[in-house]
Design an enzyme around this catalytic site. Structure first.
Site, PDB file in Angstrom:
ATOM      1  N   GLY A  65      -3.682   1.911   8.947  1.00  0.00           N
ATOM      2  CA  GLY A  65      -3.425   3.282   8.499  1.00  0.00           C
ATOM      3  C   GLY A  65      -2.205   3.432   7.598  1.00  0.00           C
TER       4      GLY A  65
ATOM      5  N   SER B 135       2.494  -7.050   4.286  1.00  0.00           N
ATOM      6  CA  SER B 135       3.753  -7.812   4.389  1.00  0.00           C
ATOM      7  C   SER B 135       3.871  -8.492   5.755  1.00  0.00           C
ATOM      8  CB  SER B 135       4.966  -6.919   4.102  1.00  0.00           C
ATOM      9  OG  SER B 135       4.947  -5.704   4.828  1.00  0.00           O
TER      10      SER B 135
END
Length: 198
Positions: A38, A107
């Protein structure tokens, strides 16, 4: 390696001047989490709320960046590292310009996120861990990527056959398994208000 003949050219307008002009501080909101957790959805909604409050913003998104600046990079570990390095440097420029910047990138590696943090001053890097377990993300599968992984069409996918290193001490943890988008946005905006960043 830095070319020895390159020198930093100081200007006469600095970040503090830009903060005064804009009427607010600039910081980087770094959204990290699995694909489908999300991150992008929440970043879009947070930016909308901030814009409505007169905050100068810009949003950097993992997929969008790969359409231009990072279109030459693959998903190998080395290229993922370079992807985050470039985004970190671009984010630093935006923050220096006085813009509250939102970056939504998986990341997955702590080292890469730590590098980006190192580019910023205290309170200029706000790590937001968007938490959802792998099964929840598989069930959502908004881009159909987990289905492709299951079919063997994608290899080295974060959370499946490539690791995701969970942040140890993020400024904010947003749990999207049990919390609505609206509540997640409210949590982030309230943090910014509480810390006098907006």
């Amino acid at each position: 390696m830095m070319e020895k003949n390159i020198k930093w050219h100081e200007g006469k307008v600095v970040k503090a001047n830009r903060h005064k002009l804009h009427g607010h501080k600039s910081t980087l909101l770094w959204f990290t989490g699995l694909s489908g957790s999300g991150k992008s959805t929440i970043a879009v909604e947070v930016e909308k709320v901030l814009h409505e409050h007169g905050i100068h913003t810009y949003r950097l998104d993992g997929d969008n960046i790969r359409h231009g600046l990072n279109q030459d990079l693959s998903f190998s570990k080395e290229d993922r590292k370079e992807n985050i390095r470039r985004v970190g440097e671009v984010s630093k420029l935006f923050v220096d310009a006085g813009v509250l910047t939102l970056a939504a990138f998986i990341s997955p590696f702590k080292e890469d996120r730590a590098f980006v943090r190192s580019l910023f001053q205290q309170q200029e890097f706000i790590e937001i861990y968007v938490h959802a377990n792998v099964q929840t993300c598989i069930n959502r599968d908004p881009k159909g990527l987990y289905e492709k992984v299951d079919k063997g069409e994608i290899k080295g996918f974060t959370g499946i056959d490539s690791p995701y290193e969970i942040p140890e001490s993020p400024e904010i943890i947003v749990d999207t398994e049990g919390q609505s988008i609206e509540k997640s946005v409210e949590q982030i905006v309230q943090y910014l208000k509480n810390n006098k960043l907006i």
